[in-house]
Design a protein around this motif. Structure first.
Motif, short mmCIF file in Angstrom:
data_model
loop_
_atom_site.label_atom_id
_atom_site.label_comp_id
_atom_site.label_asym_id
_atom_site.label_seq_id
_atom_site.Cartn_x
_atom_site.Cartn_y
_atom_site.Cartn_z
N THR A 280 0.81 -1.23 0.00
CA THR A 280 0.00 0.00 0.00
C THR A 280 0.83 1.27 0.00
N ASP A 281 2.17 1.17 -0.08
CA ASP A 281 2.96 2.39 -0.03
C ASP A 281 3.02 3.04 -1.42
N TYR A 282 3.25 4.34 -1.42
CA TYR A 282 3.41 5.07 -2.68
C TYR A 282 4.26 6.30 -2.41
N SER A 283 4.80 6.88 -3.48
CA SER A 283 5.66 8.05 -3.31
C SER A 283 5.34 9.08 -4.37
N GLU A 284 5.78 10.31 -4.11
CA GLU A 284 5.62 11.40 -5.07
C GLU A 284 6.73 12.41 -4.84
N SER A 285 7.19 13.05 -5.91
CA SER A 285 8.31 14.00 -5.85
C SER A 285 7.85 15.38 -6.28
N TYR A 286 8.24 16.39 -5.51
CA TYR A 286 7.87 17.77 -5.81
C TYR A 286 9.10 18.67 -5.77
N LYS A 287 9.10 19.65 -6.65
CA LYS A 287 10.20 20.62 -6.76
C LYS A 287 9.82 21.91 -6.01
N LEU A 288 10.72 22.38 -5.16
CA LEU A 288 10.49 23.59 -4.38
C LEU A 288 10.55 24.82 -5.29
N THR A 289 9.54 25.70 -5.17
CA THR A 289 9.51 26.93 -5.97
C THR A 289 9.56 28.19 -5.12
N GLY A 290 9.30 28.08 -3.82
CA GLY A 290 9.34 29.27 -2.98
C GLY A 290 9.02 28.96 -1.54
N VAL A 291 9.38 29.89 -0.65
CA VAL A 291 9.11 29.76 0.79
C VAL A 291 8.58 31.09 1.30
N MET A 292 7.53 31.03 2.12
CA MET A 292 6.97 32.22 2.75
C MET A 292 6.90 31.98 4.24
N ARG A 293 7.34 32.95 5.03
CA ARG A 293 7.36 32.81 6.48
C ARG A 293 6.12 33.45 7.10
N ALA A 294 5.68 32.87 8.23
CA ALA A 294 4.54 33.40 8.96
C ALA A 294 4.93 34.64 9.75
N PRO A 295 3.99 35.58 9.97
CA PRO A 295 4.30 36.71 10.84
C PRO A 295 4.58 36.25 12.25
N ALA A 296 5.35 37.03 12.99
CA ALA A 296 5.77 36.63 14.34
C ALA A 296 4.58 36.32 15.24
#
Length: 301
Positions: A280-296
């Motif tokens: 039942t296992d499966y995998s998927e690959s994704y490419k990072l396009t950006g990062v956004m940080r949360a307000p403090a």
């Protein structure tokens, strides 16, 4: 100032004695009772350590809606979600052109096909229920949201720290991209302890020795979900940095092909006894396009 400090003071020899009337006694008992209530509830409210959670938010825009989706994601959805309680950051991904392996036929009917886009929200909180309530209030799409042909989300809780991979030095030169290999897995019934020991000590470290692997971390499905529930209980995330993802996966397969037959036979025998439910296992690959940080303010636990 306390009731005791307010009481009239009399001196007898070298000792001081406070004279307390009936109202003072009642105030003192009220204060003690309130203090007792606070002490009783404190362990349930504050004693737990903050834990790390992931919200995996998948989406595939309808035909012709990719540009509208990207603008809406950057300008509305992600900034709004990052204001939810406990949020740390959001990582934006697009489905990689290369996948480690296709969906297995036995599980294809039970799980959605990989969405085109994935946003991974990281939370750090002692109260995931409150954090989920905060997210639900922000998750509903606005009236100008783009049309989606697929949308689903899962919540997982971290059960290991981030472990640095013991992979060889990467000889690649030039620009490299960051990827995440997500592996969803199940354990055979009643064998979670065996499964986690096996995965932490053997399986994950064994995968992450291949060239290009940076780190790995494991998660378990959270009891309460935002909307949807996946078919698999466990998630392993492998960070990969490479200019050629296909070559990384080729190296993984080559390592297996180069393994002596005796070792492969032993591995096959061990697999039969393993707590890992391979069907039942499966995998998927994704490419990072950006990062956004949360307000403090959102990062307060």
């Amino acid at each position: 100032m306390s009731a005791v400090a307010d009481a009239e003071e009399k001196t007898f020899g070298h000792h001081s004695v406070n004279r307390i009337d009936g109202d003072d006694i009642m105030r003192a008992f009220t204060f003690a009772a309130a203090l007792g209530v606070l002490l009783a509830i404190a362990p349930r409210t504050f004693a737990a350590e903050a834990q790390t959670y992931l919200l995996l938010d998948y989406a595939t825009p309808a035909a012709g809606q990719d540009a509208a989706y990207a603008a809406w994601l950057d300008d509305q959805r992600v900034p709004n979600m990052l204001r939810a309680a406990g949020m740390v950051n959001a990582q934006l991904f697009i489905l990689a052109d290369v996948q480690n392996r296709p969906r297995q036929a036995g599980v294809a009917a039970n799980i959605p096909q990989p969405a085109k886009y994935l946003t991974v929200y990281t939370l750090n909180t002692r109260d995931i229920a409150a954090a989920l309530d905060s997210m639900r209030a922000r998750y509903k799409p606005s009236g100008d949201a783009p049309k989606l042909s697929a949308s689903y989300n899962y919540v997982f809780r971290a059960i290991t720290p981030i472990v640095q991979a013991k992979s060889p030095a990467n000889p690649e030169t030039g620009a490299q991209n960051d990827y995440e290999l997500l592996v969803f897995a199940n354990t055979k019934p009643g064998r979670d302890d065996d499964f986690n020991k096996e995965y932490n000590e053997d399986h994950a470290p064994g995968v992450a020795v291949s060239r290009g692997f940076v780190n790995w971390r494991r998660f378990v499905l959270n009891a309460e979900q935002l909307d949807d529930t996946p078919t698999n209980k466990y998630l392993a995330l492998y960070g990969i940095r490479t200019a050629n993802l296909a070559s990384v996966y080729d190296d993984m397969r080559k390592r297996r092909m180069d393994t002596p037959k005796e070792q492969l036979a032993a591995a096959a025998a061990a697999r039969e006894k393993s707590a890992y439910e391979y069907t039942t296992d499966y995998s998927e690959s994704y490419k990072l396009t950006g990062v956004m940080r949360a307000p403090a303010s959102s990062q307060r636990k």
